[in-house]
Design a protein around this motif. Structure first.
Motif, PDB file in Angstrom:
ATOM      1  N   CYS A   1       0.880  -1.173   0.000  1.00  0.00           N
ATOM      2  CA  CYS A   1       0.000   0.000   0.000  1.00  0.00           C
ATOM      3  C   CYS A   1       0.912   1.217   0.000  1.00  0.00           C
ATOM      4  O   CYS A   1       1.585   1.502   0.996  1.00  0.00           O
ATOM      5  CB  CYS A   1      -0.927  -0.017   1.206  1.00  0.00           C
TER       6      CYS A   1
ATOM      7  N   TYR B   1      -1.429  -1.183  -4.100  1.00  0.00           N
ATOM      8  CA  TYR B   1      -2.560  -0.288  -3.927  1.00  0.00           C
ATOM      9  C   TYR B   1      -2.007   1.089  -3.581  1.00  0.00           C
ATOM     10  O   TYR B   1      -0.820   1.232  -3.268  1.00  0.00           O
ATOM     11  CB  TYR B   1      -3.496  -0.792  -2.833  1.00  0.00           C
TER      12      TYR B   1
ATOM     13  N   VAL C   1      -9.658   9.733  -4.468  1.00  0.00           N
ATOM     14  CA  VAL C   1      -9.923   8.430  -3.848  1.00  0.00           C
ATOM     15  C   VAL C   1     -10.766   7.539  -4.750  1.00  0.00           C
ATOM     16  O   VAL C   1     -10.882   6.330  -4.502  1.00  0.00           O
ATOM     17  CB  VAL C   1     -10.585   8.575  -2.463  1.00  0.00           C
TER      18      VAL C   1
ATOM     19  N   VAL D   1      -6.987   2.727  -1.584  1.00  0.00           N
ATOM     20  CA  VAL D   1      -7.624   2.019  -0.462  1.00  0.00           C
ATOM     21  C   VAL D   1      -7.653   2.834   0.824  1.00  0.00           C
ATOM     22  O   VAL D   1      -8.296   2.430   1.794  1.00  0.00           O
ATOM     23  CB  VAL D   1      -6.925   0.670  -0.186  1.00  0.00           C
ATOM     24  N   ALA D   2      -6.960   3.989   0.858  1.00  0.00           N
ATOM     25  CA  ALA D   2      -6.914   4.773   2.092  1.00  0.00           C
ATOM     26  C   ALA D   2      -6.401   6.167   1.774  1.00  0.00           C
ATOM     27  O   ALA D   2      -5.893   6.442   0.677  1.00  0.00           O
ATOM     28  CB  ALA D   2      -6.017   4.106   3.140  1.00  0.00           C
TER      29      ALA D   2
ATOM     30  N   LEU E   1     -12.898   6.467   3.982  1.00  0.00           N
ATOM     31  CA  LEU E   1     -11.830   5.480   3.863  1.00  0.00           C
ATOM     32  C   LEU E   1     -10.966   5.488   5.113  1.00  0.00           C
ATOM     33  O   LEU E   1     -10.942   6.470   5.867  1.00  0.00           O
ATOM     34  CB  LEU E   1     -10.946   5.798   2.649  1.00  0.00           C
ATOM     35  N   PRO E   2     -10.213   4.412   5.364  1.00  0.00           N
ATOM     36  CA  PRO E   2      -9.264   4.441   6.477  1.00  0.00           C
ATOM     37  C   PRO E   2      -8.301   5.627   6.342  1.00  0.00           C
ATOM     38  O   PRO E   2      -7.881   5.977   5.238  1.00  0.00           O
ATOM     39  CB  PRO E   2      -8.520   3.108   6.329  1.00  0.00           C
TER      40      PRO E   2
ATOM     41  N   ILE F   1     -14.488   6.211  10.870  1.00  0.00           N
ATOM     42  CA  ILE F   1     -13.487   5.552  10.018  1.00  0.00           C
ATOM     43  C   ILE F   1     -12.377   4.938  10.866  1.00  0.00           C
ATOM     44  O   ILE F   1     -12.105   5.400  11.970  1.00  0.00           O
ATOM     45  CB  ILE F   1     -12.856   6.549   9.024  1.00  0.00           C
TER      46      ILE F   1
ATOM     47  N   TYR G   1      -8.614  -2.732   4.903  1.00  0.00           N
ATOM     48  CA  TYR G   1      -8.595  -2.055   3.610  1.00  0.00           C
ATOM     49  C   TYR G   1      -9.464  -2.750   2.556  1.00  0.00           C
ATOM     50  O   TYR G   1      -9.513  -2.299   1.408  1.00  0.00           O
ATOM     51  CB  TYR G   1      -7.152  -1.947   3.099  1.00  0.00           C
TER      52      TYR G   1
END
Length: 384
Positions: free
Chosen positions: A101, A126, A160, A166-167, A222-223, A256, A370
């Protein structure tokens, strides 16, 4: 004597939930040494003469076909002889990481893209979107103060929405620290702060706009990754203790996941937050390759004193040199294995429980948070 926890961690395929690309050009000694340290290079003091420099010579030299503890000149000569593509391939493959990530928001050097990084390792990539970069791009395009909030939100939603994101991440620790008013700023406050920032330019470092950025992250859903603790000299360490976020975490409960990155020397404070707030998770990435395998067990022991086992993730935070991907993974594997195996041997932890912790922390926790695909089982005989 069999040490099943060590064996399990040695075989685990990692999910690196926060890292960066590696340099794609050749590096001379000055360039390489500058990437070994979070500080400046000082005359007469080599980063090779530091814990991370020693760890590179001890654990990375054999992958370049050199003896352990090879001298810096020999190490760099062999690195140059092999070339950056082969060097990167060797270290990234040896790290045993399947998923990366990648924070793409910091690239003063020419770095691999997420796809290129993963391809060199035979893995998958990602993207993590750095929100300060999004805000600064909005300002650079030209925007009025009264339109800033809407334009930033639209740009963040667009970012995003890219495939593979993913974050999101914030470097508020570098810009303001965490001792901020936790409340969501009003529209009028944001407009006034934007007017001042846009008139003077520069990095996003206005406390009101940083608060607005953090609350926008909550709205994105998202995270959110937050740098905490150890970093370069832009950090004011006393202001990045993650417990400064306590009131904000109360206000954002039920929204989140919040991922506290790196944490040293605040790994115990981060562990407290993970223990009392449902949405808080942590790693000790960056720290691990700087302390090396020799001290990683001690760092992980403090991080796991009270942290629920489903709350610890692996990251390398490797940047620039592929050696850090290897050292982060090696330090995590050896440190956690020593810690868990000791508890198993003392009958403080059952072996099945220890092996579940191995699976969770090495990848399952990140996959769950994620929304990443589950690890596919490999038939016997197909994995080296």
């Amino acid at each position: 004597m069999s040490e099943p926890v060590h064996e399990a961690l040695a075989a685990a395929r990692l999910v690196d939930h926060h890292c960066h690309g590696v340099v794609i050009d050749g590096l001379d000694r000055t360039d390489f040494e500058s990437l070994l340290t979070e500080g400046a290079a000082w005359p007469g003091i080599s980063p090779f003469d530091s814990p991370v420099g020693v760890a590179v010579r001890r654990h990375c030299a054999p992958l370049l076909d050199l003896p352990r503890h090879a001298a810096p000149d020999a190490y760099l000569a062999r690195r140059a002889e092999l070339g950056p593509q082969e060097v990167n391939r060797r270290f990234l493959t040896a790290a045993g990481t399947d998923v990366f990530c990648v924070d793409t928001g910091y690239a003063p050097e020419r770095l691999t893209t997420p796809v290129e990084l993963a391809a060199a390792a035979g893995g998958t990539a990602y993207e993590i979107v750095r929100l300060e970069g999004v805000a600064e791009a909005v300002a650079a395009r030209g925007v009025g103060p009264d339109a800033y909030a809407d334009e930033f939100r639209a740009a963040a939603l667009e970012a995003v929405g890219r495939p593979g994101v993913v974050a999101v991440k914030s470097v508020a620790a570098y810009r303001t620290g965490f001792d901020l008013d936790p409340a969501r700023p009003s529209d009028a406050e944001v407009t006034r702060a934007a007017a001042d920032w846009l008139a003077h330019g520069g990095r996003l470092a206005d406390p009101v706009l940083v608060r607005h950025l953090l609350w926008t992250a909550v709205d994105l859903g998202l995270p959110l990754q937050l740098h905490t603790g150890f970093g370069d000299s832009d950090i004011r360490m006393h202001r990045v203790d993650p417990t400064h976020l306590t009131d904000w975490l109360h206000l954002t409960a039920g929204t989140i996941p919040v991922l506290l990155l790196h944490c040293w020397p605040y790994q115990r404070q981060a562990a407290y937050l993970a223990a009392v707030f449902e949405q808080v998770y942590l790693d000790v990435g960056l720290t691990l390759h700087h302390v090396g395998p020799a001290r990683s067990r001690a760092i992980l022991a403090e991080a796991l004193e009270i942290t629920p086992f489903r709350k610890l993730l692996y990251s390398s935070d490797a940047y620039g040199v592929a050696e850090f991907h290897l050292l982060g993974a090696l330090s995590f594997r050896r440190g956690l294995a020593a810690l868990l195996q000791e508890r198993v041997d003392a009958d403080e932890l059952s072996l099945p429980d220890a092996l579940r912790v191995v699976a969770w922390t090495s990848g399952d926790n990140a996959r769950r948070l994620y929304g990443l695909p589950a690890l596919s089982p490999v038939p016997p005989g197909e994995r080296d």
